[in-house]
Scaffold this active site. Structure first.
Site: not given
Length: 250
Positions: A54, A112
């Site tokens: 991110y 992730h």
């Protein structure tokens, strides 16, 4: 069951508590992440969900700490990026997250996505286990793992403990996946429930950069659903809104 509120938590397999309401910062620009996360903390949030991918770990952590809430009451999550799913890269990513955030430890670190193939997935998990042993991370888990990925990891943990001793394979605390009435993922939910693995988004992560909506989202516990309501929400469809790595087979 006691009525939930913004302070409600649930105990993970690691023994640590995770707040049931988290503030998500996916696609939150770096230049506003600190401000909006700080506002979320003022509204009562104590949990922020970020990720290395991110590119906003540092301002998000700064926003968490800005309101002068004791660190022990805060919860910060990050994730190993999909392209770093291997032992060496995952190890480096954890250290980089600590450097960027300035935190002494990270509450929850996830893989992730189940990419990179079996050897790399398990290598990345091993790196997270070692991060826990080193005190860098408190709890670990995965994200976007399907049942076959979870089975693979469970078997590795079992085999590792048989060879090296209890706990040496790590403790799986969380699987974070897209989850909603149009994507119930009953098979994943059942796998996790059987093993007391927390399935986010039962731990929910609303995301907004609009102060009024951040406030509205924090007021989520002002209603209850009946059993009839829950039955209506069973759509029996499979409609992902985003990517779906749970089905990957590499």
């Amino acid at each position: 069951m006691a009525k939930l509120n913004i302070n409600s938590t649930v105990r993970m397999n690691s023994g640590y508590e995770i707040p049931l309401l988290g503030y998500g910062v996916y696609q939150t620009p770096m230049d506003v992440a600190e401000e909006v996360t700080a506002h979320a903390v003022k509204c009562g949030y104590r949990h922020a969900d970020s990720a290395a991918a991110y590119r906003n770990e540092a301002p998000t952590a700064a926003g968490l700490l800005k309101a002068q809430v004791p660190r022990s009451e805060l919860f910060f999550t990050s994730k190993v990026p999909p392209k770093a799913i291997n032992y060496d890269a995952a190890k480096a990513v954890v250290d980089e997250s600590l450097r960027l955030t300035g935190l002494d430890y990270i509450d929850l670190y996830l893989l992730h996505a189940p990419y990179g193939g079996r050897e790399n997935r398990l290598g990345a998990w091993k790196a997270l286990v070692e991060a826990v042993e080193a005190g860098k991370v408190r709890s670990i888990g995965v994200s976007n793992y399907g049942v076959h990925h979870l089975d693979e990891l469970e078997e590795w943990i079992k085999q590792t403990e048989e060879k090296e001793g209890k706990g040496k394979g790590g403790v799986l605390s969380v699987n974070q996946v897209e989850l909603h009435p149009w994507l119930a993922r009953d098979h994943i939910a059942e796998w996790c429930k059987k093993r007391a693995v927390i399935l986010e988004n039962f731990v929910i992560l609303p995301k907004s950069v609009t102060p009024a909506r951040i406030e509205e989202n924090s007021d989520i516990y002002d209603f209850e659903l009946s059993e009839g309501d829950m039955q209506v929400l069973k759509t029996e469809v499979y409609e992902p809104c985003a990517w779906d790595p749970t089905t990957s087979r590499d």
